[in-house]
Design a protein around this motif. Structure first.
Motif, short mmCIF file in Angstrom:
data_model
loop_
_atom_site.label_atom_id
_atom_site.label_comp_id
_atom_site.label_asym_id
_atom_site.label_seq_id
_atom_site.Cartn_x
_atom_site.Cartn_y
_atom_site.Cartn_z
N HIS A 34 3.35 7.30 -40.42
CA HIS A 34 4.68 7.88 -40.69
C HIS A 34 4.66 8.56 -42.07
O HIS A 34 5.16 9.66 -42.24
CB HIS A 34 5.70 6.75 -40.67
CG HIS A 34 7.12 7.15 -40.39
ND1 HIS A 34 7.48 7.88 -39.28
CD2 HIS A 34 8.29 6.91 -41.05
CE1 HIS A 34 8.79 8.05 -39.28
NE2 HIS A 34 9.31 7.48 -40.37
N GLU A 91 11.33 -2.53 -34.29
CA GLU A 91 12.41 -3.36 -34.85
C GLU A 91 13.79 -2.84 -34.42
O GLU A 91 14.65 -2.58 -35.27
CB GLU A 91 12.31 -3.42 -36.38
CG GLU A 91 12.12 -2.05 -37.04
CD GLU A 91 11.99 -2.13 -38.56
OE1 GLU A 91 11.68 -3.21 -39.08
OE2 GLU A 91 12.21 -1.09 -39.21
N LYS A 104 20.39 8.11 -41.43
CA LYS A 104 19.13 8.83 -41.26
C LYS A 104 19.11 9.64 -39.97
O LYS A 104 18.70 10.81 -39.97
CB LYS A 104 17.96 7.81 -41.24
CG LYS A 104 16.62 8.44 -41.06
CD LYS A 104 15.51 7.42 -41.20
CE LYS A 104 14.19 8.02 -40.83
NZ LYS A 104 13.06 7.15 -41.12
#
Ligand code: HEM
Length: 157
Positions: A34, A91, A104
């Motif tokens: 990422h 998660e 986000k």
């Protein structure tokens, strides 16, 4: 937000999510990928946005620079989005309760739409350090760095 709860629950019980959560190393490796995508995406955007502002690579036309950086920008985007989806599977229930994650995703959707519409049109326009070019560069930096900051914020809030 409760509208999305069944989706988050479905992700939480998927085999991919169980696999990532059971592993001691997968989440960390995906997060590393990422960050590689982040470097490619924000690095190429920064060079282009500063050029639009009249800083840096001013000898090259903005439209030519945008074309040269396109491969880095698009591959960075593909890597960060792909790894982001995997992190999401790692998660989901934590992200369901995270205000930073919501911010986000809203900023990300705005940044993606902006990038492929107004920003792309502005960089293809007549070459000059016009007010429009500067505005296009500032909005792009604010949106994409906002996505990055909100991503970092997930760990706290
Ligand atoms: C499909 C899109 C994306 C999803 C689902 C996603 C999801 C995630 C998740 C789940 C984390 C881990 C949060 C944690 O537990 O601390 C994370 C971290 C992060 N993301 Fe994303 N992300 C996506 C795209 C992006 C983009 C486009 C950027 C930047 C422009 C970005 C920047 C970051 C940053 C800076 C971190 C923090 C890394 C760290 O603290 O080590 N993400 N992301």
């Amino acid at each position: 937000m409760t509208f999305f709860l069944p989706f988050f629950r479905w992700v939480n019980t998927s085999s991919l999510s169980l696999e990532i959560r059971a592993s001691t190393w997968q989440f960390a490796v995906i997060e590393m990928v990422h960050l590689i995508g982040l470097t490619m995406l924000l690095g190429s955007l920064m060079v282009l946005d500063l050029r639009l502002f009249g800083i840096g690579n001013v000898r090259q036309r903005a439209a030519d620079l945008a074309r040269d950086l396109r491969v880095w920008l698009l591959s960075g985007m593909a890597i960060i989005l792909g790894s982001g989806v995997l992190l999401f599977f790692g998660e989901p229930m934590k992200l369901y309760g995270s205000p930073s994650f919501r911010v986000k995703m809203i900023l990300l959707a705005t940044a993606l739409i902006y990038q492929f519409t107004l920003f792309s049109r502005a960089t293809k326009g007549k070459d000059s350090s016009s007010a429009l070019h500067k505005l296009a560069g500032v909005v792009s930096l604010v949106l994409w760095f906002g996505v990055g900051l909100a991503g970092r914020g997930i760990g706290f809030l």
